[in-house]
Structure formats: C-alpha cells, structure tokens
Design an enzyme around this catalytic site. Structure first.
Site, mmCIF file in Angstrom:
data_model
loop_
_atom_site.group_PDB
_atom_site.id
_atom_site.type_symbol
_atom_site.label_atom_id
_atom_site.label_comp_id
_atom_site.label_asym_id
_atom_site.label_seq_id
_atom_site.Cartn_x
_atom_site.Cartn_y
_atom_site.Cartn_z
ATOM 1 N N LYS A 195 1.103 -1.254 0.205
ATOM 2 C CA LYS A 195 0.181 0.193 0.457
ATOM 3 C C LYS A 195 0.562 1.409 0.302
ATOM 4 C CE LYS A 195 0.508 -1.939 3.961
ATOM 5 N NZ LYS A 195 0.250 -3.141 4.896
ATOM 6 N N ASP A 220 -0.561 3.857 8.131
ATOM 7 C CA ASP A 220 -1.010 2.774 7.286
ATOM 8 C C ASP A 220 -2.626 2.846 7.037
ATOM 9 O OD1 ASP A 220 -0.569 -0.332 6.126
ATOM 10 O OD2 ASP A 220 -2.467 -0.195 7.374
ATOM 11 N N LYS A 277 -4.037 3.792 3.263
ATOM 12 C CA LYS A 277 -5.757 3.038 2.781
ATOM 13 C C LYS A 277 -6.260 3.562 2.401
ATOM 14 C CE LYS A 277 -3.881 -0.991 5.005
ATOM 15 N NZ LYS A 277 -4.349 -2.033 6.126
#
Ligand code: HSE
Length: 416
Positions: free
Chosen positions: A100, A196, A200
């Site tokens: 990602k 993170d 996303k």
C-alpha cells in the site's frame, strides 16, 4: 501453466506461494490452467524451506525470463520495491502487489507505466487484507457516485484497541501479540501512528472518487495518546474507541482524515473487533454497503493477491484502465475539522477544576462532566452537538484559556 515470480518471501510472499501450491487443482479446474511459481526473489537464505530451490538473489533471473508473465511484489516500502516494479512493468510483466505504501505514493506513475506497456498493475491486497474492496469499488459499484467511505483499515490497531477495551490489556502487550501474529508492519510506527490507515484511505478514495488522493495531504492521528481511562469513559458513554479512516465528497474537493473516535454502539463499525477490518461505503444508488473480513495476516492477504493473479489470467489484455483511478487528476484534499458531533475531552493535571468547569459552562453551554475520585486532577467532559465546534476549534479555545487537553475524540453515531 502460467509462470509467475514472487518478490519478497516474507509473511505475505510465503502465503502467496503456499496458497498457490495448495489451490492449483481448483485454479486449474476453474481457469483451465494452473500457476507455477518459477522463482522467488529474496536476499535472505531459507535452507530448510521446501521451496529453497526456487529462491534467487538475482532479480535479472526473473526480469529477463520471458516465460514469467506476472510478478507478485510483496517486498514492501518504496525503495527497491519501486525500482523493481518499474523494471518489471517495462519488461512487459504484469505486477500484483500488497504494497500500500508504494501504491499510495507512486500509484499514478505505476498505473501509467502499466498502461503504456499494456500490462496490469493490480493491488487488491493493499487495502483490507483479504476483504474484496478495490475491485467491488470499481466494478460492482461502478453505477454509483460514491459519497463517502468510512473504515477500520488497520488490523494491528484494531487488535490493540479491542484487547485494551475487552481484556484491559496494556498497549505494549497487545502490540507484541499483533506483531507475533504477523499483522504489524516491520516498523509498527506506521500502524500505531495511523500512517498505514492513511495510505489505505488514500487508495480507496482515489478509486472511489476517480482522482489521485495523495496520502500526504491527509490529516492523520494515531492511537498512541489513548489511555485505558478513555475506554472506561467510552464504555460509560455506550461506545468504544476505534481508529477510523474516512473520506467524503465536499464542495470543491475531498475531505479525508484518519483519527481515533468513540463509536456509539449503534454505529455499524463499533462491533468490528480484533484483526478484522470493515469498510462502509455510501453510494448514491446502493445506499450503504459494508465490506468485512480479516484485514491482515498471511493467508487472508495472500487470498487477495492470488485473486488478482487469477483476474489477469482471465483477461488477455490489460485492464488497468478499468480500475477507475484517473491518475492524471490530483484531488484537492480538505482537512476541515469535524463539526456537528459531540466531542469527548480528557484533561489531566487540572488544579483549578471548579474554575475550569465554570469557564467551560460559560463558553460551551451545556457540558456533561465525568470524574474519577481517585484522579483528582483529571477532568473529562462531553460537549453537545455544535455545528461550529470542531476538534481544532475546541482545542484552540482550551489552549487560549491556558489548558491543553490530553485527548479530544469525536463521538460518532450511525448518522455520521
Ligand atoms: N499492518 C497492516 C495492518 C497489515 O495491521 O492492517 C495489513 O495491511
């Protein structure tokens, strides 16, 4: 047999190899041919691994092998992974990834490169682990204008928050458990600081709103300031604490933010626990649709990677153009503070509680106070819904009176 190579033999890479080897008979019966993992690239030695003969340290053995049509990139990061992805696409190989960070940072360039070379660059596993979400967004929901996305997008933090809430575990112990289960990033800072989840929500928003939402423009707060006391009060308020990634269309751009919030028990995301992720999508035709499943871990993530490989096998030509990401158009990202919600505030080290209470009542109108007799210098309060009062306005006002809140959380119910 379709030859593929796997770059990076860590948790996800080894899961991909294992899943392919296990499921080849089913794959063959569904697609008429199976998959052969011809090479695995890793700088480490795996002398006892059953696939040790496939492992190479030389990337050229893969890039120059014309029989290898697809490479799976599970290296992670934006260094070597970026370089080898570009080389693979230029060599006419499709690339499937769970990375990602790379997609969120260089997605537009890599998608353009894939289109130029008439190959695919697919990344279903980059968001939500095993949950199908990227393809549903651009395929199954293609007839919708997506209005908003609200998600629990990081398994590690959800695991930690659940363990703190339900078992009263300390943050560090819960993090260690998540790491030993293979959920956490190599450096868990990216998980606990919200980076993170930020990448996303940037990827999902790019696809949903058909423009490039740059994660660097998204205001992000992680879970490191949350204390066990916050769960105690959240429970008293009838809710729990979750790390939320959200975005929605607003006048002139896209509002996007990552932040911990108190979710009322009636919020559909409030019961999403442990390593599970869930993504609530609101489309103008479909209304609310929720996607739920394991958001991290070896085989759940491998499941999404292998699905991308199968998708490429089913189509004879590139389908990157259909992924609904107009990578030439950069989104205007707004970090407008959340207003129109109740706010939860915990203050520590308050010496003059009576004076502060009086000031808050005067400045903010009706405020509900919560106190713990064992912590005389702690003051917790909840504001009323106020369209003009967001987290940053409230924090600014408290600071102008000489008080710095330990934490301010938005309280979200199902209407949010
Ligand atoms: N560290 C990530 C998580 C892995 O915990 O969700 C899956 O992207």
């Amino acid at each position: 047999m379709l030859n593929i190579a796997v770059l990076g033999y860590g948790v996800v890479g080894s899961g991909v190899v294992e899943l392919i080897q296990q499921k080849n008979p089913v794959i063959k019966s569904r697609l008429g041919r199976g998959i052969k993992v011809k090479k695995i690239l890793d700088i480490r030695d795996f002398p006892h691994d059953p696939n040790k003969d496939l492992i190479t340290k030389d990337a050229d053995e893969i890039l120059k092998d014309e029989s290898i049509k697809i490479v799976v990139e599970t290296i992670g990061g934006t260094g070597f992974a970026y370089d080898i992805t570009k080389r693979a696409l230029k060599a006419g190989k499709s690339v499937v990834t769970s990375n990602k960070e790379l997609v969120a940072t260089h997605g537009p360039e890599l998608l353009a490169l894939a289109a130029e070379n008439e190959v695919s660059y697919l990344f279903e596993a980059s968001v939500g682990g095993g949950i199908p979400i990227i393809r549903p967004l651009y395929n199954c929901l293609a007839a919708n204008d997506i209005n908003s996305i609200t998600g629990i997008l990081n398994g590690t933090t959800n695991y930690i928050l659940t363990a703190m809430n339900k078992q009263g575990k300390a943050f560090d112990d819960a993090l260690k458990e998540a790491q030993s289960n293979g959920y956490a990033e190599a450096d868990p800072t990216a998980d606990v600081e919200g980076h993170d989840a930020c990448r996303k929500i940037a990827i999902l928003s790019s696809i949903a709103y058909n423009q490039f939402v740059d994660y660097r423009d998204i205001e992000t707060e992680g879970i490191t300031r949350i204390a066990p006391d916050d769960f105690h009060y959240a429970n008293q308020l009838g809710g729990t604490i979750k790390l939320i990634g959200e975005s929605r269309k607003v006048d002139g751009g896209i509002y996007a933010r990552v932040h911990p919030a108190i979710l009322d028990a009636n919020h559909p995301l409030s019961h999403v626990d442990d390593v599970f992720n869930a993504i609530l999508v609101e489309g103008d035709a479909v209304g609310d649709a929720m996607f739920y499943g394991k958001g991290a871990g070896k085989l759940p993530t491998a499941s999404a990677v292998v699905a991308d490989i199968l998708d490429i096998m089913k189509k004879n030509r590139s389908h990157t153009a259909n992924s609904g990401w107009d990578y030439h158009r950069k989104a205007w990202v707004l970090n407008q503070p959340a207003t129109g919600s109740q706010l939860y505030v915990r203050m520590e080290g308050v010496q003059d509680k009576a004076a502060l209470k009086e000031l808050l009542a005067k400045e903010l109108g009706q405020v509900r106070f919560y106190e713990n007799l064992e912590k005389p210098e702690q003051l917790v309060f909840v504001t009323q819904v106020n369209e003009a009062l967001g987290i940053s306005q409230l924090t600014g006002r408290l600071e102008s009176f000489g008080y710095k809140p330990a934490i301010v959380l938005q309280i979200m119910d199902k209407q949010e």
